[in-house]
Scaffold this active site. Structure first.
Site, short mmCIF file in Angstrom:
data_model
loop_
_atom_site.label_atom_id
_atom_site.label_comp_id
_atom_site.label_asym_id
_atom_site.label_seq_id
_atom_site.Cartn_x
_atom_site.Cartn_y
_atom_site.Cartn_z
N LYS A 202 1.86 -10.48 -5.22
CA LYS A 202 1.03 -10.04 -6.36
C LYS A 202 1.69 -8.87 -7.07
O LYS A 202 1.82 -8.86 -8.30
CB LYS A 202 -0.35 -9.65 -5.84
CG LYS A 202 -1.26 -9.09 -6.89
CD LYS A 202 -2.59 -8.71 -6.25
CE LYS A 202 -3.34 -7.73 -7.12
NZ LYS A 202 -4.59 -7.29 -6.51
N GLU A 208 9.44 -6.53 2.17
CA GLU A 208 9.71 -7.67 3.05
C GLU A 208 9.95 -8.94 2.25
O GLU A 208 10.88 -9.70 2.50
CB GLU A 208 8.53 -7.90 4.02
CG GLU A 208 8.33 -6.83 5.07
CD GLU A 208 7.41 -5.71 4.62
OE1 GLU A 208 7.31 -5.46 3.39
OE2 GLU A 208 6.80 -5.08 5.49
N GLY A 259 -5.30 -8.97 -2.35
CA GLY A 259 -4.40 -9.82 -1.56
C GLY A 259 -5.13 -10.63 -0.50
O GLY A 259 -4.97 -11.84 -0.39
N ARG A 260 -5.97 -9.94 0.30
CA ARG A 260 -6.64 -10.63 1.41
C ARG A 260 -7.75 -11.56 0.94
O ARG A 260 -8.33 -12.29 1.75
CB ARG A 260 -7.15 -9.61 2.42
CG ARG A 260 -8.05 -8.55 1.81
CD ARG A 260 -8.17 -7.35 2.73
NE ARG A 260 -8.94 -6.25 2.15
CZ ARG A 260 -8.44 -5.33 1.34
NH1 ARG A 260 -7.18 -5.39 0.96
NH2 ARG A 260 -9.21 -4.35 0.89
N GLU A 346 -8.88 -4.57 6.96
CA GLU A 346 -8.31 -3.89 5.80
C GLU A 346 -9.41 -3.57 4.79
O GLU A 346 -9.32 -2.62 4.03
CB GLU A 346 -7.22 -4.76 5.15
CG GLU A 346 -6.23 -3.94 4.34
CD GLU A 346 -4.98 -4.72 3.96
OE1 GLU A 346 -3.87 -4.24 4.25
OE2 GLU A 346 -5.11 -5.80 3.37
N HIS A 377 -9.29 -19.01 29.62
CA HIS A 377 -8.36 -18.90 30.75
C HIS A 377 -7.54 -17.63 30.67
O HIS A 377 -6.52 -17.51 31.33
CB HIS A 377 -7.46 -20.14 30.79
CG HIS A 377 -8.25 -21.40 30.98
ND1 HIS A 377 -8.49 -21.96 32.21
CD2 HIS A 377 -8.93 -22.16 30.08
CE1 HIS A 377 -9.25 -23.04 32.06
NE2 HIS A 377 -9.55 -23.18 30.77
N LYS A 492 4.43 2.59 4.52
CA LYS A 492 5.44 2.09 3.58
C LYS A 492 6.34 3.24 3.11
O LYS A 492 7.55 3.10 3.02
CB LYS A 492 4.76 1.46 2.35
CG LYS A 492 4.11 0.12 2.63
CD LYS A 492 3.66 -0.51 1.33
CE LYS A 492 2.75 -1.70 1.58
NZ LYS A 492 2.22 -2.28 0.36
C1 G6Q Z 1 -4.08 -7.29 1.07
C2 G6Q Z 1 -3.10 -6.24 1.05
C3 G6Q Z 1 -1.71 -6.61 1.55
C4 G6Q Z 1 -0.88 -7.40 0.54
C5 G6Q Z 1 0.57 -7.44 1.03
C6 G6Q Z 1 1.46 -8.24 0.11
O1 G6Q Z 1 -5.19 -7.20 0.62
O2 G6Q Z 1 -3.06 -5.67 -0.20
O3 G6Q Z 1 -1.75 -7.30 2.75
O4 G6Q Z 1 -1.39 -8.68 0.37
O5 G6Q Z 1 1.05 -6.14 1.16
O6 G6Q Z 1 1.41 -7.73 -1.18
P1 G6Q Z 1 2.07 -8.47 -2.37
O7 G6Q Z 1 1.36 -9.78 -2.56
O8 G6Q Z 1 1.93 -7.56 -3.53
O9 G6Q Z 1 3.49 -8.70 -1.99
#
Ligand code: G6Q
Length: 529
Positions: A202, A208, A259-260, A346, A377, A492
């Site tokens: 996003k 990463e 994001g989530r 989160e 188990h 970060k």
């Molecule tokens: C979710 C967070 C986080 C995010 C990742 C990836 O709600 O904001 O998990 O989704 O850090 O972010 P980008 O999609 O911006 O790479």
């Protein structure tokens, strides 16, 4: 809004917490109670007789929802009001419109903001439809999703949940970790000529993801393949990744999709539609949209996300349980708990309220889980006889996905799976008396079951939305902001300081250890290995 602990309903609940229902007492858990404490909507039934909740507690919890205007806040969220904010402080200051990403079906929201967001989302779906027709013509068989956090966990969990519905000639793979072994394992064995790569970020700036994008690109160029022909982007409009000239196709999301909460946007839909086809994706979105409408129901007893949120609040704030396990009795939901862990922790792992004041009550618990029966188990010993009380949200299905089953000793495997699920719910609630302390089960351990017919696209959409809305309701009631994630920033920033040192070391640049003494203490340890 009054502070949580000053609410009248909370005062009442504090009185009730002194003598909570004991499920292990004879005559408490009865067939009548199980009958009465079942709520159903969108094809999902919630069996909550095995929670430590009396009718008085339930009434007081409903009062809590009223006193905190939980339903009005849900409506405000779905209407596109700016609710992602902390009053008086710098913050994201945004609308929260993930529900608009699937609001294409019955009883659509009529506000301008929501209609606009839904129209934008629908246009992306149409674009995706044409793209997939083209991809089919070119014979692409595999798709690798590169993304992390919200751009990985939900999309991956839903792909795995519905893998049995996959087209036989399509496969999806995921690379998330910056650990180079992750990419290595995924890429080895893939025929890159027939592979698409969807880079999902996003922000378009996640370390990463951008690193893995380069790593995967190198594989393509090494084989003489042009990344532009194979790479797709899903990103925010105007982000550093918003450069359509670099990609075969670019899809978009907007700042009002966290994001989530982004699985039902292009973040999840590109790979899901590649694997399952548009029709199944629309069923999945319809399931989610249906549960979004349930979340607006004024009939609290059948508003499943609200009910789930209130039960969670009772367990957290009044029975003082610090964790909550989500245990699906379904192999398909193997990564669902991992997604919910991010979604919940989160969102609600916050210690300030919406005015920036530190709260004096518990907020989001630790969420974890693994599929049953495997969990039985391993960690169930602690859940049955340990000293910590772990409330459990079980998930179960009447039918298996493939229907490939066998009668062994009078029952098929699905019946054995369901027998285990019901047995655990019952056993945790009532326990077992025994003169031998080692064989004594105290019981009175709260749990409930979400039960549906089959783990199909509609139901998985409804389940996803159930949890998204449950988490949002809890945030509304706790008066915290469930939609930002400042807590992940510090790591970060510090990681970038270390990366800077690695980079300078590699290029032979002189670095003064005093510039980052604590960092150097860690880095020096690498020299000892
Ligand atoms: C979710 C967070 C986080 C995010 C990742 C990836 O709600 O904001 O998990 O989704 O850090 O972010 P980008 O999609 O911006 O790479």
């Amino acid at each position: 809004m009054a502070q949580f602990n000053q609410l009248q309903s909370v005062e009442k609940l504090r009185e009730l917490e002194r003598m909570p229902l004991d499920l292990s007492h004879e005559g408490i858990l009865t067939p009548k109670r199980i009958e009465e404490m079942t709520a159903s909507a969108a094809g999902i039934s919630m069996l909550y007789a095995t929670e430590r909740i009396s009718n008085n507690v339930l009434e007081a919890l409903f009062d809590l929802a009223k006193e905190t205007n939980a339903l009005e806040k849900m409506q405000a969220m779905q209407n596109g009001e700016v609710i992602n904010r902390i009053e008086g402080f710098e913050c994201e200051n945004r609308m929260v419109l993930h529900a608009a990403m699937r609001d294409f079906f019955d009883s659509q929201n009529e506000t301008d903001k929501t209609k606009e967001a839904a129209a934008l989302a629908y246009a992306e779906l149409e674009k995706l439809k044409s793209f997939l027709l083209d991809a089919d013509k070119h014979g692409f068989t595999d798709l690798v999703q590169v993304g992390i956090g919200g751009s990985d966990l939900g999309p991956r969990a839903i792909y795995l949940a519905l893998e049995s519905y996959k087209k036989s000639d399509k496969n999806v793979h995921f690379i998330s970790n910056v650990d180079p072994d992750d990419a290595h394992k995924v890429l080895d064995g893939l025929d890159l000529k027939k592979t698409l790569v969807v880079v999902v970020s996003k922000s378009g700036g996640t370390l990463e993801t951008l690193t893995n994008e380069e790593l995967v690109k190198k594989r393509f160029t090494d084989q003489g393949l042009s990344p532009n022909e194979h790479f797709l982007a899903v990103t925010g409009k105007g982000s550093p990744m918003d450069d359509p000239s670099k990609y075969r196709e670019s899809f978009y999301i907007w700042d009002y999709i966290g994001g989530r909460y982004s699985v039902t946007s292009m973040v999840g839909c590109v790979e899901l539609a590649f694997a399952f086809g548009m029709e199944k994706v629309l069923d999945f979105l319809r399931g989610a949209a249906t549960m979004d409408k349930v979340a607006l129901s004024t009939d609290f007893k059948s508003n499943l996300p609200l009910l789930g949120a209130l039960i969670g609040i009772w367990n957290r704030n009044f029975l003082h349980c610090t964790t909550c396990a989500v245990i699906p009795y379904s192999q398909a939901l193997i990564r669902f708990s991992a997604h919910l862990q991010q979604l919940d922790m989160e969102s609600n792992g916050k210690r300030i309220d919406k005015s920036g004041e530190q709260v004096d009550y518990e907020t989001g618990p630790i969420i974890w889980g693994e599929p049953g029966t495997n969990g039985q188990h391993s960690f169930y010993q602690c859940i049955h006889q340990g000293t910590s009380i772990v409330p459990i949200e079980f998930i179960g299905f009447k039918e298996s996905q493939f229907g490939d089953d066998l009668l062994v000793k009078g029952t098929n495997s699905q019946e054995k799976l369901l027998s285990n699920l019901f047995a655990q719910s019952l056993g945790l609630a009532v326990g077992k008396k025994d003169d031998n302390p080692n064989k004594y089960f105290p019981g009175n351990r709260p749990n409930h079951i979400l039960l549906a017919k089959k783990c199909d696209p509609f139901t998985v959409g409804a389940l996803l939305s159930y949890f998204e809305n449950k988490v949002a309701f809890q945030g509304f009631i706790w008066n915290i902001n469930s939609f930002d994630q400042e807590g992940v920033q510090l790591g970060k920033v510090l990681a970038n300081q270390f990366i800077d040192v690695f980079s300078k070391k590699r290029s032979g640049e002189e670095i003064d250890p005093k510039s980052f003494p604590l960092g150097f203490s860690f880095l020096n340890k690498l020299d000892d290995i």
